[in-house]
Design a protein around this motif. Structure first.
Motif, PDB file in Angstrom:
ATOM      1  N   ARG A   9       5.347  -3.979   5.006  1.00 22.86           N
ATOM      2  CA  ARG A   9       4.339  -3.147   4.333  1.00 22.86           C
ATOM      3  C   ARG A   9       3.449  -2.513   5.398  1.00 22.86           C
ATOM      4  O   ARG A   9       2.327  -2.942   5.623  1.00 22.86           O
ATOM      5  CB  ARG A   9       3.522  -3.987   3.354  1.00 22.86           C
ATOM      6  CG  ARG A   9       2.693  -3.127   2.419  1.00 22.86           C
ATOM      7  CD  ARG A   9       1.812  -3.964   1.548  1.00 22.86           C
ATOM      8  NE  ARG A   9       2.564  -4.617   0.476  1.00 22.86           N
ATOM      9  CZ  ARG A   9       1.999  -5.361  -0.468  1.00 22.86           C
ATOM     10  NH1 ARG A   9       0.718  -5.568  -0.476  1.00 22.86           N
ATOM     11  NH2 ARG A   9       2.723  -5.903  -1.421  1.00 22.86           N
ATOM     12  N   THR A  10       3.990  -1.497   6.045  1.00 20.99           N
ATOM     13  CA  THR A  10       3.279  -0.885   7.154  1.00 20.99           C
ATOM     14  C   THR A  10       2.005  -0.210   6.676  1.00 20.99           C
ATOM     15  O   THR A  10       0.936  -0.423   7.224  1.00 20.99           O
ATOM     16  CB  THR A  10       4.169   0.151   7.853  1.00 20.99           C
ATOM     17  OG1 THR A  10       5.472  -0.386   7.952  1.00 20.99           O
ATOM     18  CG2 THR A  10       3.634   0.488   9.221  1.00 20.99           C
ATOM     19  N   LEU A  11       2.131   0.616   5.666  1.00 25.51           N
ATOM     20  CA  LEU A  11       0.961   1.309   5.136  1.00 25.51           C
ATOM     21  C   LEU A  11       0.868   1.019   3.640  1.00 25.51           C
ATOM     22  O   LEU A  11       1.821   1.231   2.917  1.00 25.51           O
ATOM     23  CB  LEU A  11       1.102   2.820   5.339  1.00 25.51           C
ATOM     24  CG  LEU A  11       1.155   3.351   6.775  1.00 25.51           C
ATOM     25  CD1 LEU A  11       1.511   4.814   6.759  1.00 25.51           C
ATOM     26  CD2 LEU A  11      -0.177   3.141   7.457  1.00 25.51           C
ATOM     27  N   GLY A  12      -0.250   0.546   3.218  1.00 30.57           N
ATOM     28  CA  GLY A  12      -0.379   0.287   1.786  1.00 30.57           C
ATOM     29  C   GLY A  12      -1.827   0.268   1.376  1.00 30.57           C
ATOM     30  O   GLY A  12      -2.650  -0.379   2.020  1.00 30.57           O
ATOM     31  N   THR A  13      -2.153   1.022   0.331  1.00 30.01           N
ATOM     32  CA  THR A  13      -3.490   0.922  -0.252  1.00 30.01           C
ATOM     33  C   THR A  13      -3.313   0.103  -1.514  1.00 30.01           C
ATOM     34  O   THR A  13      -2.249  -0.458  -1.738  1.00 30.01           O
ATOM     35  CB  THR A  13      -4.028   2.313  -0.596  1.00 30.01           C
ATOM     36  OG1 THR A  13      -3.175   2.874  -1.590  1.00 30.01           O
ATOM     37  CG2 THR A  13      -4.053   3.215   0.614  1.00 30.01           C
ATOM     38  N   ASN A  14      -4.289   0.069  -2.347  1.00 28.33           N
ATOM     39  CA  ASN A  14      -4.127  -0.705  -3.575  1.00 28.33           C
ATOM     40  C   ASN A  14      -3.180  -0.045  -4.557  1.00 28.33           C
ATOM     41  O   ASN A  14      -2.634  -0.689  -5.434  1.00 28.33           O
ATOM     42  CB  ASN A  14      -5.487  -0.937  -4.228  1.00 28.33           C
ATOM     43  CG  ASN A  14      -6.246  -2.007  -3.485  1.00 28.33           C
ATOM     44  OD1 ASN A  14      -5.632  -2.901  -2.893  1.00 28.33           O
ATOM     45  ND2 ASN A  14      -7.560  -1.899  -3.470  1.00 28.33           N
ATOM     46  N   SER A  15      -3.013   1.276  -4.416  1.00 26.92           N
ATOM     47  CA  SER A  15      -2.136   1.931  -5.386  1.00 26.92           C
ATOM     48  C   SER A  15      -0.954   2.641  -4.751  1.00 26.92           C
ATOM     49  O   SER A  15       0.005   2.978  -5.414  1.00 26.92           O
ATOM     50  CB  SER A  15      -2.937   2.923  -6.235  1.00 26.92           C
ATOM     51  OG  SER A  15      -3.561   3.844  -5.386  1.00 26.92           O
ATOM     52  N   GLY A  16      -1.001   2.898  -3.433  1.00 33.84           N
ATOM     53  CA  GLY A  16       0.078   3.647  -2.800  1.00 33.84           C
ATOM     54  C   GLY A  16       0.807   2.845  -1.746  1.00 33.84           C
ATOM     55  O   GLY A  16       0.208   1.988  -1.091  1.00 33.84           O
TER      56      GLY A  16
ATOM     57  N   LEU B 115       5.839   6.724  -6.156  1.00 36.03           N
ATOM     58  CA  LEU B 115       6.129   8.018  -6.774  1.00 36.03           C
ATOM     59  C   LEU B 115       5.565   9.191  -5.974  1.00 36.03           C
ATOM     60  O   LEU B 115       6.163  10.264  -5.930  1.00 36.03           O
ATOM     61  CB  LEU B 115       5.546   8.017  -8.190  1.00 36.03           C
ATOM     62  CG  LEU B 115       6.208   8.887  -9.239  1.00 36.03           C
ATOM     63  CD1 LEU B 115       7.706   8.716  -9.245  1.00 36.03           C
ATOM     64  CD2 LEU B 115       5.647   8.592 -10.598  1.00 36.03           C
ATOM     65  N   ILE B 116       4.429   8.986  -5.338  1.00 29.49           N
ATOM     66  CA  ILE B 116       3.824  10.053  -4.526  1.00 29.49           C
ATOM     67  C   ILE B 116       4.759  10.366  -3.355  1.00 29.49           C
ATOM     68  O   ILE B 116       4.966  11.523  -2.997  1.00 29.49           O
ATOM     69  CB  ILE B 116       2.432   9.612  -3.990  1.00 29.49           C
ATOM     70  CG1 ILE B 116       1.500   9.249  -5.145  1.00 29.49           C
ATOM     71  CG2 ILE B 116       1.814  10.694  -3.117  1.00 29.49           C
ATOM     72  CD1 ILE B 116       1.053  10.382  -6.009  1.00 29.49           C
ATOM     73  N   LEU B 117       5.341   9.315  -2.776  1.00 31.74           N
ATOM     74  CA  LEU B 117       6.291   9.506  -1.679  1.00 31.74           C
ATOM     75  C   LEU B 117       7.506  10.298  -2.177  1.00 31.74           C
ATOM     76  O   LEU B 117       7.967  11.226  -1.507  1.00 31.74           O
ATOM     77  CB  LEU B 117       6.732   8.147  -1.128  1.00 31.74           C
ATOM     78  CG  LEU B 117       7.830   8.190  -0.066  1.00 31.74           C
ATOM     79  CD1 LEU B 117       7.332   8.859   1.194  1.00 31.74           C
ATOM     80  CD2 LEU B 117       8.322   6.795   0.270  1.00 31.74           C
ATOM     81  N   PHE B 184       1.662   3.455  -9.498  1.00 33.68           N
ATOM     82  CA  PHE B 184       2.418   4.569  -8.914  1.00 33.68           C
ATOM     83  C   PHE B 184       3.811   4.140  -8.451  1.00 33.68           C
ATOM     84  O   PHE B 184       4.616   4.970  -8.071  1.00 33.68           O
ATOM     85  CB  PHE B 184       1.654   5.184  -7.733  1.00 33.68           C
ATOM     86  CG  PHE B 184       0.688   6.244  -8.159  1.00 33.68           C
ATOM     87  CD1 PHE B 184       1.156   7.497  -8.547  1.00 33.68           C
ATOM     88  CD2 PHE B 184      -0.671   6.010  -8.176  1.00 33.68           C
ATOM     89  CE1 PHE B 184       0.275   8.485  -8.940  1.00 33.68           C
ATOM     90  CE2 PHE B 184      -1.561   6.995  -8.583  1.00 33.68           C
ATOM     91  CZ  PHE B 184      -1.082   8.237  -8.963  1.00 33.68           C
ATOM     92  N   THR B 185       4.087   2.847  -8.469  1.00 32.15           N
ATOM     93  CA  THR B 185       5.411   2.420  -8.006  1.00 32.15           C
ATOM     94  C   THR B 185       6.398   2.499  -9.153  1.00 32.15           C
ATOM     95  O   THR B 185       6.066   2.215 -10.311  1.00 32.15           O
ATOM     96  CB  THR B 185       5.375   0.969  -7.486  1.00 32.15           C
ATOM     97  OG1 THR B 185       4.960   0.130  -8.554  1.00 32.15           O
ATOM     98  CG2 THR B 185       4.429   0.827  -6.323  1.00 32.15           C
ATOM     99  N   LEU B 186       7.613   2.867  -8.826  1.00 38.71           N
ATOM    100  CA  LEU B 186       8.621   3.036  -9.881  1.00 38.71           C
ATOM    101  C   LEU B 186       9.044   1.703 -10.483  1.00 38.71           C
ATOM    102  O   LEU B 186       9.495   1.648 -11.617  1.00 38.71           O
ATOM    103  CB  LEU B 186       9.815   3.804  -9.327  1.00 38.71           C
ATOM    104  CG  LEU B 186       9.526   5.312  -9.295  1.00 38.71           C
ATOM    105  CD1 LEU B 186      10.276   5.999  -8.196  1.00 38.71           C
ATOM    106  CD2 LEU B 186       9.824   5.944 -10.631  1.00 38.71           C
ATOM    107  N   THR B 187       8.870   0.628  -9.719  1.00 41.35           N
ATOM    108  CA  THR B 187       9.167  -0.704 -10.271  1.00 41.35           C
ATOM    109  C   THR B 187       8.241  -0.970 -11.454  1.00 41.35           C
ATOM    110  O   THR B 187       8.678  -1.437 -12.501  1.00 41.35           O
ATOM    111  CB  THR B 187       8.951  -1.792  -9.188  1.00 41.35           C
ATOM    112  OG1 THR B 187       9.436  -1.301  -7.954  1.00 41.35           O
ATOM    113  CG2 THR B 187       9.622  -3.072  -9.544  1.00 41.35           C
TER     114      THR B 187
END
Lengths: 118, 362
Positions: A9-16, B115-117, B184-187
């Motif tokens: 998990r190199t880059l992760g915010t709470n939602s992205g 999903l943004i990715l 936002f994750t597809l899972t």
């Protein structure tokens, strides 16, 4: 030693979430596959012949300067479909600072009215 | 040492997944292309080519000369088709294919992309087309590339509204949403179908968003009526005018894989349901059934968003494309967003039931 979480998990915010390293691995493998598939195709062509000339539906090829497509053409679709909007905006774009300040005051006034009502 | 083993295992899974999904995307992409051509032909009163025709087309292109025009920038001209295919294959890893979790989310807990990715990765094949068009050194290709850029700018806006609305609805608690973590994750999106979160007003909103997404799909795939960047009858194939042989075959494959990608996104967002829980199946029979059901869902979406639209509508001009996406479709998407927003208020303040409760599904 690299921690497994750092790797995964190199880059992760709470939602992205976005892991460039994993994407990099995917890209390298996919590139290899695409390259192998592409390699099955014919490589040769007749260089410096008629077939390498630009296709212009039979029209003669002019000088490079005369055939150049301007970069501003990208916006043609927008300019054309929003002509009604741009015509109004162009009239407002007088180049006179007093006019711009007037617009600024009018917009601020409208905002105050909206905020006051809400 | 354990950590190193885990890293090696994860990397091996990703490598294998990439190979399997690349082959899956190319095979089924070409197959669906064949079916689409057959259905379109029947709708126009023609017999049409056999379903295996796209495979033959690719085979034929591989035997043709790979001409590089004298005006072109050779390395960019050759690289663009590869980038297009590679970028499209990479999206497949982030999507739930065949009822499985996205393969780039090992064990379902560690997530490598959302999903943004996917939204950003979707731009890569289009940008590859644009770069290839500009590198061709042809006025037709330059016009095509410029139109492709304008089309991209046009459809990204409604597409972004759809994706953000769905994730927001699932993630929020206040607006009658499900309070899903990592919405936002597809899972998370496939595990919590968005239809379960909405009431009657939100249901209307979701129908509107689905409609907009179905109309965004042909533009993503450069299909009629949004194929102004290629426009064979006008600019001789536009950004593909100078491409031939194996380079054109690469773009052909990119288009095929992207069709599967777009349909998979619609399935994941709006139709993530599987048949196996309904029939009480588990293990291998469940996987097989869900996979077949997924392929059928993809086919139905392609028929509606590609075949049906391209047969029934004529090509739009580039200004009409821009107008269509920025005015009517953005407005419809915004109305959908507002419906879903008010839906939460209605459920909270007036006790409106959720749509699944009305139909007795919960």
């Amino acid at each position: 030693m690299i921690e497994i979480q750092d790797f995964l998990r190199t880059l992760g915010t709470n939602s992205g979430f976005w892991n460039p390293l994993v994407w990099g691995i995917i890209i390298v493998i996919a590139l290899l596959i695409a390259y192998i598939i592409r390699g099955r195709g014919k490589k040769e062509y007749k260089k410096q012949t008629e077939q390498t000339k630009v296709f212009l539906s039979g029209n003669p090829e002019l000088e490079k300067e005369e055939m150049h497509i301007k970069a501003s053409n990208v916006y043609w679709g927008f300019m054309e479909s929003f002509k009604w909007l741009y015509t109004g905006l162009e009239k407002m774009h007088t180049g006179n600072v007093s006019d711009y300040i007037l617009w600024f005051v009018v917009v601020i006034g409208i905002f105050f009215i909206i905020l006051g009502v809400i | 040492m354990l950590e190193l083993q885990e890293i090696i295992r994860t990397v091996m899974i990703i490598i294998l997944s990439t190979v399997v999904l690349a082959l899956f995307g190319i095979f089924f992409g070409l197959l669906y292309k064949g079916i689409d051509r057959k259905i379109s032909a029947h709708m126009q009163g023609r017999i049409g080519p056999p379903i295996r025709q796209p495979f033959r087309d690719v085979g034929k292109l591989f035997t043709k000369e790979n001409i590089i025009p004298e005006n072109a920038v050779p390395w960019v001209f050759n690289l663009a088709p590869l980038i297009g295919l590679v970028g499209t294959i990479s999206i497949l890893l982030y999507l739930p294919i065949g009822g499985f979790r996205p393969l780039a989310s090992v064990e379902g807990e560690i997530i490598f992309g959302d999903l943004i990715l996917v939204l950003y990765l979707l731009m890569i094949p289009s940008l590859a087309l644009v770069i290839g068009g500009f590198a061709s050194g042809s006025p037709y290709a330059t016009i095509g590339a410029q139109r492709e850029m304008a089309t991209m700018i046009a459809y990204e806006f409604p597409l972004a509204i759809i994706i953000i609305t769905i994730a927001w609805k699932l993630g929020s608690i206040a607006a009658g949403g499900l309070g899903v973590e990592n919405a936002f994750t597809l899972t998370a999106i496939t595990a919590n179908p968005v239809w379960n979160a909405v009431g009657p007003l939100g249901f209307i909103g979701l129908i509107l968003l689905l409609l907009v997404l179905i109309i965004v799909t042909p533009a993503e795939l450069s299909k009629i009526p949004f194929d102004a960047p290629e426009a064979e009858t006008e600019i001789g194939g536009g950004l593909l005018v100078e491409y031939s042989g194996r380079n054109l075959a690469m773009f052909y494959l990119t288009d095929a894989v992207k069709t599967v990608v777009m349909a998979s996104i619609i399935v994941a967002l709006f139709f993530p349901y599987n048949l196996s829980p309904l029939l009480g199946l588990e293990s291998i029979p469940a996987y097989i059934l869900d996979f077949i059901f997924f392929l059928i869902k993809i086919l139905i979406i392609i028929v509606f968003s590609v075949s049906l639209i391209r047969v029934s509508v004529a090509r739009l001009k580039i200004d009409q494309i821009v107008y269509t996406y920025w005015v009517p479709l953005t407005l419809i998407a915004l109305v959908g967003l507002i419906c879903i927003m008010w839906d939460g208020t209605m459920m909270e303040s007036y006790g409106w039931p959720k749509i699944v409760e009305i139909f007795g599904l919960i």
